[in-house]
Design a protein around this motif. Sequence first.
Motif, PDB file in Angstrom:
ATOM      1  N   CYS A 177       2.326  15.518 -58.048  1.00  0.00           N
ATOM      2  CA  CYS A 177       3.490  16.216 -57.470  1.00  0.00           C
ATOM      3  C   CYS A 177       3.122  17.003 -56.215  1.00  0.00           C
ATOM      4  N   LYS A 201       6.778   8.784 -63.504  1.00  0.00           N
ATOM      5  CA  LYS A 201       8.159   9.131 -63.177  1.00  0.00           C
ATOM      6  C   LYS A 201       8.616  10.329 -64.012  1.00  0.00           C
ATOM      7  N   TYR A 246       6.764  13.529 -62.807  1.00  0.00           N
ATOM      8  CA  TYR A 246       7.255  13.997 -61.515  1.00  0.00           C
ATOM      9  C   TYR A 246       8.639  14.622 -61.644  1.00  0.00           C
ATOM     10  N   TRP A 281      11.630  10.396 -58.420  1.00  0.00           N
ATOM     11  CA  TRP A 281      10.310   9.845 -58.099  1.00  0.00           C
ATOM     12  C   TRP A 281      10.460   8.712 -57.085  1.00  0.00           C
TER      13      TRP A 281
END
Length: 201
Positions: free
Chosen positions: A109, A159, A162, A170
């Motif tokens: 991230c 995914k 994030y 994402w």
Amino acid sequence: MGHKIITIGRQFGSGGHEIGDRLSKSLGIPLYDRNLVEMAADKMGLSEISVEEVDESVLNTFLSAYRYPDHVNSFTGYGLPLNDSTYLTQSSIIESLAKRGPCIIVGRCADYVLRQNSGCLNIFISASMEDRVKRIMDRYNLTEKEAATAIKRTDRRRKNYYETYTDQNWGSTDSHQLLINVSKLGMERTLGLIEYLYKQP
């Protein structure tokens, strides 16, 4: 801040780490990827394996969000689930590295963590499933079916990780200046494009 940071989000098997590694060598700046796991583990006083269980794979199982470390984390204190504690620790490390000087950060991230940093070039790397399967088969000596399963599972985890911590989609244009399909553009042109953008004033 006076220097630039490249963050790379990536689909599993798309070549994101290879791109980061090659850019690191050509630009002469450090790359941070899996070593962020080791740095977080050291800062939290945990084993690397413990942290890696939740690194970029929050919600991997139903209980993952409810797992707590069995001792006080000297960095974030006591009471946070391991995945939250890992995210906060890695985020702090990413912020420190970004202040230190130019670098490349893969995953974790980083684009979101450094969203207030105007010197960031945030890139997301994708590729065709066919190319990704071949890359993962070659890298991990897997069958085609095993590679495809690993890709779907890992992408789902990344995914979830994030989107849990960023409230962003994402691989979206909301978080990245550049989305690149390596299968369409090619590895060499991808590297050339990123390097060109990085060197712009």
